[in-house]
Design an enzyme around this catalytic site. Sequence first.
Site, PDB file in Angstrom:
ATOM      1  N   LEU A  82      87.425  47.725  70.952  1.00 68.09           N
ATOM      2  CA  LEU A  82      87.702  48.415  72.257  1.00 68.09           C
ATOM      3  C   LEU A  82      86.264  48.928  72.909  1.00 68.09           C
ATOM      4  CD1 LEU A  82      91.150  50.285  71.594  1.00 68.09           C
ATOM      5  CD2 LEU A  82      90.729  48.112  72.937  1.00 68.09           C
ATOM      6  N   ASP A  83      85.849  48.836  74.237  1.00 68.22           N
ATOM      7  CA  ASP A  83      84.690  49.310  74.703  1.00 68.22           C
ATOM      8  C   ASP A  83      84.575  50.921  74.487  1.00 68.22           C
ATOM      9  OD1 ASP A  83      85.346  50.345  77.106  1.00 68.22           O
ATOM     10  OD2 ASP A  83      85.486  48.485  77.843  1.00 68.22           O
ATOM     11  N   LEU A  84      83.602  51.495  74.798  1.00 67.35           N
ATOM     12  CA  LEU A  84      83.186  52.814  74.398  1.00 67.35           C
ATOM     13  C   LEU A  84      84.099  53.714  75.220  1.00 67.35           C
ATOM     14  CD1 LEU A  84      81.238  54.730  73.273  1.00 67.35           C
ATOM     15  CD2 LEU A  84      80.080  54.705  75.574  1.00 67.35           C
TER      16      LEU A  84
END
Length: 237
Positions: A107-109
Site C-alpha cells: 500500500l502506498d505511503l
Amino acid sequence: MAEQALERLQKVLAQAGVASRRKAEEIITAGRVKVNGVVVTELGTRVDPQQDRIEVDGKPITEESKVYILLNKPRGVVTTASDPQGRKTVIDLFPDIEQRIYPVGRLDLDTAGLLLLTNDGELANALMHPSREINKVYRAWVKGRMNKDVIDQLEQGVELEDGMTAPAKAKILDVEREETQFEITIHEGRNRQVRRMCEAVGHPIKSLMRVQLAFLKLGRLRYGEYRELTAEEVKRL
C-alpha cells in the site's frame, strides 16, 4: 537423496526467513552460502532442506515457524522491510516478532488499511500472482460529487498510461458538499491504481483505505493494530 525432496536453494533460504527469494538470489551469487561445507553460487542448485547443511555467512539456517498477520496499516508508514530514507516501515510495527516477516504486496505511503505480512514466501508469491485475480476492496473520499456516469466509467475500465484497467465494481456511499465517499473493488495490482483511476475520471482522492482482501476484512482493528490469521483463514488462502 530423493528427487522429490530437492528444492531450489533460494526457495529454501526464503522459507527459512533468511531473506526474500529475490534477495536470497543475491546472497547466493555473492558467495555467502555454503551447502555441506562447499560455497554455492549457482541459482539452479537444488538441496534437501532436511538432509543438507546450509549456511549463510557461516551460520546454519533453521526452518522458521510460519507467521500470518493481518495489519491495519496507518498512513505515513512505508510498505517495505527497510527504507533508505529512514521513514517508518510496516516492519517497525512488529518489534516483538522474531521471524523475518515481509508484506504481501504493498500500500502506498498515504494509503491505510488491510495489509498481510508473512514469512511464507510460497503463499505470498501465490497471492500476488496476477492469475489469481484476488479482489481488493477500497474506500475513498474524493473531491467533487460523483455521479452514475463516473461510476460506470470506473466499472467499465479507465485508460491509464500503462493501459486500460480491468472491469471493476464501484458504488457511491456518501456525498457531502463537494466530496464523495465511494467503494471500489479491483483485482489488478498496478502501482497507485485506484488513485490514478480517480484522477483520470476527474475526482482526485483525498483519503484512501483498503478494507478487504479476498475474504479477509479489517473488522475492528484500529490503525496500527494487527491480529494473526486463524488456521482456517490460512487454509482458505
